[in-house]
Design an enzyme around this catalytic site. Structure first.
Site, mmCIF file in Angstrom:
data_model
loop_
_atom_site.group_PDB
_atom_site.id
_atom_site.type_symbol
_atom_site.label_atom_id
_atom_site.label_comp_id
_atom_site.label_asym_id
_atom_site.label_seq_id
_atom_site.Cartn_x
_atom_site.Cartn_y
_atom_site.Cartn_z
ATOM 1 N N HIS A 223 0.936 -1.321 -0.149
ATOM 2 C CA HIS A 223 -0.012 -0.114 -0.140
ATOM 3 C C HIS A 223 0.799 1.341 0.105
ATOM 4 O O HIS A 223 1.976 1.079 0.295
ATOM 5 C CB HIS A 223 -0.880 0.258 1.168
ATOM 6 C CG HIS A 223 -0.417 0.042 2.310
ATOM 7 N ND1 HIS A 223 0.089 -1.229 3.159
ATOM 8 C CD2 HIS A 223 0.475 1.047 2.904
ATOM 9 C CE1 HIS A 223 0.489 -1.064 4.578
ATOM 10 N NE2 HIS A 223 1.119 0.197 4.342
HETATM 11 C C1 T46 Z 1 2.795 1.029 6.838
HETATM 12 C C2 T46 Z 1 3.712 -0.259 7.132
HETATM 13 C C3 T46 Z 1 5.127 0.051 7.194
HETATM 14 C C4 T46 Z 1 -4.346 -0.173 13.365
HETATM 15 O O1 T46 Z 1 -5.469 -0.393 13.670
HETATM 16 N N1 T46 Z 1 -3.562 1.146 13.741
HETATM 17 C C5 T46 Z 1 -2.575 1.391 13.047
HETATM 18 O O2 T46 Z 1 -1.804 2.461 13.556
HETATM 19 C C6 T46 Z 1 -1.872 0.384 12.089
HETATM 20 C C7 T46 Z 1 -0.863 0.690 11.611
HETATM 21 C C8 T46 Z 1 -2.584 -0.543 12.000
HETATM 22 N N2 T46 Z 1 -3.868 -0.771 12.348
HETATM 23 C C9 T46 Z 1 -4.697 -2.141 11.954
HETATM 24 C C10 T46 Z 1 -4.860 -2.161 10.454
HETATM 25 C C11 T46 Z 1 -4.976 -3.452 10.023
HETATM 26 O O3 T46 Z 1 -6.282 -4.147 10.561
HETATM 27 O O4 T46 Z 1 -3.551 -3.178 12.081
HETATM 28 C C12 T46 Z 1 -3.906 -3.973 10.992
HETATM 29 C C13 T46 Z 1 -2.394 -4.409 10.216
HETATM 30 O O5 T46 Z 1 -2.232 -3.150 9.338
HETATM 31 P P1 T46 Z 1 -1.574 -3.142 8.007
HETATM 32 O O6 T46 Z 1 -2.302 -4.404 7.348
HETATM 33 O O7 T46 Z 1 -1.675 -2.053 7.261
HETATM 34 O O8 T46 Z 1 -0.195 -3.676 8.217
HETATM 35 P P2 T46 Z 1 1.142 -3.459 7.134
HETATM 36 O O9 T46 Z 1 2.184 -4.305 7.844
HETATM 37 O O10 T46 Z 1 0.847 -4.155 5.896
HETATM 38 O O11 T46 Z 1 1.414 -1.993 7.098
HETATM 39 C C14 T46 Z 1 1.916 -1.337 8.446
HETATM 40 C C15 T46 Z 1 1.162 0.104 8.216
HETATM 41 O O12 T46 Z 1 -0.305 -0.045 8.332
HETATM 42 C C16 T46 Z 1 1.614 1.071 7.290
HETATM 43 O O13 T46 Z 1 1.001 2.160 7.467
HETATM 44 O O14 T46 Z 1 3.549 2.066 6.121
HETATM 45 O O15 T46 Z 1 3.290 -1.035 8.243
#
Ligand code: T46
Length: 310
Positions: A223
């Site tokens: 993303h």
């Molecule tokens: C990024 C990369 C480096 C929350 O509820 N609060 C938060 O502050 C974050 C960061 C995530 N979430 C929830 C959203 C999803 O349900 O945690 C779950 C996992 O998030 P995501 O699938 O977006 O995780 P990554 O590892 O793909 O991405 C993360 C960050 O979301 C993103 O901003 O830049 O790490």
């Protein structure tokens, strides 16, 4: 992109920039009168030249995009003059920065020089903007014998970078800055790394999060963010970070707790866990906002092209 020895096949494209008024306008030498034979002879001479290192900056498909040089290599005073010229087509695509960063790193790491200097016409706005953007330092105390090589010395800005500047700190990955996080090491009891908001990173930190217990080989991310600014670092383990700004896609392995990457523009990111249990930590400029995510690569490409960021 890579640097390699100049090859005879590069001569026609070398001649292309030599005859391009937009490229050679501010340059010292008379390139407009050069012929294909001159370009070929320059290339041949470069192969055995010990005073100057002239290399080609080429694309992944080996197309010549410019020449980058360390001139007048002086092992007594431990310095050399940097120069680069790229074809118009290469401008704005990271070739200049790549060529510069690679050859100056070689000057320090392989040739063991202590400083690299260069000059640029004071009215060459494009080049001056480039050097300012990369925070190079202007110098006034350039040695007379170096200055005397130029008849218009008053019309030139001089720059210098020292080996002790830790040039790698200036590196970028898909235009995202790679920074050294200040680390205080102790002899037998580990190290303490620290960064401060509005000083080491130019945003307030509203949120910290970290990703743990990830098995080896797992990929996350896929993303981009519209507004969010973040500093990513890996205090333990090894994580490959791929960043794609819509123009170029580059990778960095985060395996040093004193290295961080600042993503402060819409950049597509993918993270691959090279080692199980590696920890990814993120300092973010905003509270969590699901609306700030772009999770479709096609939408991301459209977003960056519509917003004219690059
Ligand atoms: C990024 C990369 C480096 C929350 O509820 N609060 C938060 O502050 C974050 C960061 C995530 N979430 C929830 C959203 C999803 O349900 O945690 C779950 C996992 O998030 P995501 O699938 O977006 O995780 P990554 O590892 O793909 O991405 C993360 C960050 O979301 C993103 O901003 O830049 O790490």
């Amino acid at each position: 992109m890579k640097l390699r020895k100049l090859e005879i096949k590069d001569a026609p494209l070398m001649l292309e920039w030599m005859h391009d008024e937009d490229v050679v306008h501010y340059l010292h030498a008379d390139f407009q009168s050069k012929t294909l034979e001159d370009a070929e002879s320059f290339i041949r001479n470069s192969w055995n030249d010990t005073d100057n290192l002239n290399l080609a900056v080429v694309s992944d498909s080996d197309e010549y995009f410019g020449t980058v040089s360390l001139k007048n290599i002086d092992y007594v005073n431990s310095n050399a003059e940097f120069a680069i010229t790229v074809r118009k087509e290469a401008m704005g695509h990271g070739y200049s920065w790549y060529g510069m960063e690679s050859i100056i790193s070689r000057a320090f790491d392989e040739l063991k020089l202590k400083s690299v200097y260069w000059c640029v016409s004071k009215v060459n706005d494009r080049a001056i903007h480039f050097y300012n953007k990369h925070k190079f330092r202007l110098v006034t105390d350039i040695a007379e014998d170096i200055k005397n090589k130029y008849d218009n010395a008053d019309m030139l800005n001089w720059y210098c970078v020292f080996a002790s500047d830790n040039f790698k700190r200036l590196k970028t990955v898909s235009d995202c800055k790679v920074i050294n996080i200040k680390t205080i090491a102790t002899e037998d009891s580990g190290g303490l790394s620290v960064f401060e908001a509005n000083k080491d990173i130019d945003f307030q930190i509203k949120r910290l999060y970290y990703i743990t217990k990830v098995p080896e080989g797992i990929r996350r991310g896929y993303h981009a963010h519209k507004k969010l600014k973040q500093l990513l670092f890996c205090p333990y383990g090894s994580i490959q970070l791929t960043l794609d700004n819509g123009v170029k896609r580059e990778e960095i392995t985060l395996d040093d707790s004193s290295v961080g990457v600042i993503i402060d523009k819409p950049v597509w990111r993918e993270m691959l866990w090279l080692q199980k249990d590696s920890v990814l930590c993120v300092a973010a400029s905003e509270y969590y906002d699901v609306e700030d995510y772009i999770r479709d690569y096609g939408d991301f490409k459209k977003y960056v092209s519509d917003s004219d960021i690059y």
